[in-house]
Design a protein around this motif. Structure first.
Motif, mmCIF file in Angstrom:
data_model
loop_
_atom_site.group_PDB
_atom_site.id
_atom_site.type_symbol
_atom_site.label_atom_id
_atom_site.label_comp_id
_atom_site.label_asym_id
_atom_site.label_seq_id
_atom_site.Cartn_x
_atom_site.Cartn_y
_atom_site.Cartn_z
ATOM 1 N N THR A 264 3.056 8.607 2.508
ATOM 2 C CA THR A 264 2.485 8.219 1.207
ATOM 3 C C THR A 264 2.479 9.346 0.184
ATOM 4 O O THR A 264 2.471 9.102 -1.015
ATOM 5 C CB THR A 264 1.031 7.731 1.359
ATOM 6 O OG1 THR A 264 0.201 8.848 1.689
ATOM 7 C CG2 THR A 264 0.910 6.651 2.422
ATOM 8 N N GLU B 228 5.335 5.167 7.196
ATOM 9 C CA GLU B 228 5.117 5.336 5.758
ATOM 10 C C GLU B 228 4.604 6.741 5.464
ATOM 11 O O GLU B 228 3.603 7.184 6.035
ATOM 12 C CB GLU B 228 4.089 4.305 5.272
ATOM 13 C CG GLU B 228 3.804 4.391 3.773
ATOM 14 C CD GLU B 228 2.644 3.498 3.336
ATOM 15 O OE1 GLU B 228 2.420 3.424 2.111
ATOM 16 O OE2 GLU B 228 1.967 2.908 4.199
ATOM 17 N N ALA C 278 -0.473 10.342 5.511
ATOM 18 C CA ALA C 278 -0.931 10.491 4.126
ATOM 19 C C ALA C 278 -1.403 11.913 3.861
ATOM 20 O O ALA C 278 -1.957 12.569 4.740
ATOM 21 C CB ALA C 278 -2.063 9.506 3.840
ATOM 22 N N SER D 76 -7.477 2.160 6.410
ATOM 23 C CA SER D 76 -6.394 1.173 6.435
ATOM 24 C C SER D 76 -5.707 1.109 7.795
ATOM 25 O O SER D 76 -4.809 0.294 8.007
ATOM 26 C CB SER D 76 -5.347 1.504 5.360
ATOM 27 O OG SER D 76 -4.689 2.722 5.673
ATOM 28 N N LYS E 184 1.100 5.471 9.416
ATOM 29 C CA LYS E 184 0.917 5.959 8.041
ATOM 30 C C LYS E 184 0.592 7.450 8.102
ATOM 31 O O LYS E 184 -0.313 7.859 8.836
ATOM 32 C CB LYS E 184 -0.217 5.209 7.343
ATOM 33 C CG LYS E 184 -0.480 5.690 5.912
ATOM 34 C CD LYS E 184 -1.633 4.948 5.277
ATOM 35 C CE LYS E 184 -1.230 3.549 4.871
ATOM 36 N NZ LYS E 184 -2.290 2.855 4.099
ATOM 37 N N VAL F 42 -2.750 10.588 -2.122
ATOM 38 C CA VAL F 42 -3.365 9.278 -2.358
ATOM 39 C C VAL F 42 -4.642 9.457 -3.167
ATOM 40 O O VAL F 42 -5.383 10.425 -2.968
ATOM 41 C CB VAL F 42 -3.683 8.533 -1.034
ATOM 42 C CG1 VAL F 42 -2.418 8.048 -0.356
ATOM 43 C CG2 VAL F 42 -4.477 9.400 -0.071
ATOM 44 N N ALA G 261 -7.272 5.285 2.747
ATOM 45 C CA ALA G 261 -6.156 5.667 3.629
ATOM 46 C C ALA G 261 -6.635 5.748 5.084
ATOM 47 O O ALA G 261 -5.963 5.250 5.995
ATOM 48 C CB ALA G 261 -5.554 6.986 3.182
#
Length: 393
Positions: free
Chosen positions: A281, A279, A262, A293, A260, A284, A290
């Motif tokens: 993002t 991913e 972010a 996670s 991820k 956020v 974030a």
């Protein structure tokens, strides 16, 4: 808004409005203003490249007796940067400094009559350097010249020429601007060594901190990623780090690993990294979620300077971190006890595998890392030195 008339007047001058908190300089300014307002009547003066929403201003209202924002338009940016090409001053100083704004600032300072001026970053220093009615403090924050020098090493063509020139100009400007201020601060001991002034020993190291909302948070967020990286994703050192994770580290790990990335304003190079197991993002709403996670926070920082807020925040939230020697030099965490260090893709891959398979190591890094942040990097503690520095001048 501060109503006390017994507080001394402190003008805080920044090159960007300190909200929203999507950039390191904004985060530092916001939390410092919050702490400084407990001791001074704060008057915020800043330039801004973007329109400042009223809802952003309301975030600073409780801490400021007055707020004045001077927008910088596109034509001003182009003209200001362009005219510095033919001088010895850095381009980014020209980008932020404009005579039409200078006149308004002069008038404002005459009205406020501050007891002290605290100026963040050398690119804002032109506005206040010639005001001598009160003592002044300059926050270098980090060694901008060193950051540009590192970027010049990987740049090509015209960009390389521009970065090389800007590096030399910044180096000279960081040295010369020292003389205009009574006090000088910087974010880390490492950055202090890159300010080449004969009296650089007088520069006080005042690091960043973590917001109290990051402290004592229980990590109950479901784990939806193996690795996370967070930052302003248009900032070149963060773009490089994201590319390194996906293109260099991931191929050395098992295929099903989930990544991820972010953070606000992802550059097109970052958006291109998106795939089934990666991913992107963008912005956020809940940055804490974030962080939490993912199983591991990975920060391959090879460029840039200063202290990485992302490391402070992830460690405070109980997410184990792997970063480079460069980033940890500023942080000062103990390798193998509070953090893991890696400087090559192969080393990052090995550290990720170790953390993923060794619960005892993982728990030790989490617990020791959080304790390290609590002891050394709470905003109220780190800003107290700044309060004392201003009081003493």
């Amino acid at each position: 808004m501060h109503s006390s008339q017994t507080y001394k007047k402190l003008v805080v001058f920044t090159s960007r409005f300190p909200f929203p908190l999507e950039k390191g300089d904004k985060l530092r300014a916001y939390h410092q203003i919050k702490e400084l307002s407990k001791h001074y009547e704060v008057h915020l003066i800043c330039t801004s490249e973007h329109k400042v929403e009223e809802k952003s201003k309301t975030q600073l209202d409780p801490y400021c007796a007055s707020i004045n924002v001077f927008p910088i338009g596109l034509i001003q940016k182009i003209f200001g940067s362009g005219r510095k090409i033919f001088t010895h001053k850095p381009i980014q100083v020209g980008y932020f400094h404009h005579l039409t704004i200078q006149w308004k600032v002069n008038k404002l300072l005459k009205e406020i009559q501050p007891d002290h001026i605290y100026c963040q970053l050398i690119r804002a220093a032109e506005y206040v350097k010639n005001y001598h009615e009160c003592p002044k403090t300059i926050d270098y924050m980090d060694a901008l010249s060193k950051g540009i020098e590192r970027r010049s090493l990987t740049a090509k063509g015209i960009r390389k020429i521009i970065f090389n020139k800007e590096y030399k100009r910044l180096l000279n400007y960081e040295n010369s601007i020292f003389e205009y201020f009574e006090n000088h601060t910087i974010i880390s001991q490492q950055d202090k060594q890159y300010i080449f002034h004969k009296n650089r020993d007088q520069i006080a190291v005042i690091p960043n901190g973590v917001d109290e909302s990051f402290i004592g948070q229980h990590n109950n967020t479901p784990k939806t990623a193996d690795i996370v990286f967070i930052g302003n994703m248009s900032y070149p050192p963060n773009v490089t780090a994201a590319q390194f994770i996906v293109n260099e580290i991931t191929p050395l790990l098992k295929k099903e690993i989930k990544i991820k990335i972010a953070g606000s304003n992802p550059a097109k190079e970052v958006l291109k990294l998106a795939q089934e197991n990666v991913e992107i993002t963008g912005y956020v709403d809940d940055i804490k979620q974030a962080y939490q996670s993912a199983q591991i926070f990975v920060a391959p920082m090879f460029l840039g300077t200063g202290l990485q807020n992302k490391l402070l925040e992830s460690m405070a939230l109980g997410v184990p971190c792997i970063t480079t020697s460069l980033a940890n030099n500023a942080l000062g965490a103990k390798p193998e006890k509070e953090i893991l260090i890696a400087d090559t893709a192969d080393e990052f891959a090995k550290r990720i595998k170790r953390l993923s398979s060794n619960d005892e190591l993982r728990n030790n890094i989490i617990n020791n890392g959080r304790s390290f942040i609590l002891e050394n990097y709470e905003w109220s503690k780190v800003t107290q030195q700044l309060v004392e520095l201003i009081k003493s001048s």
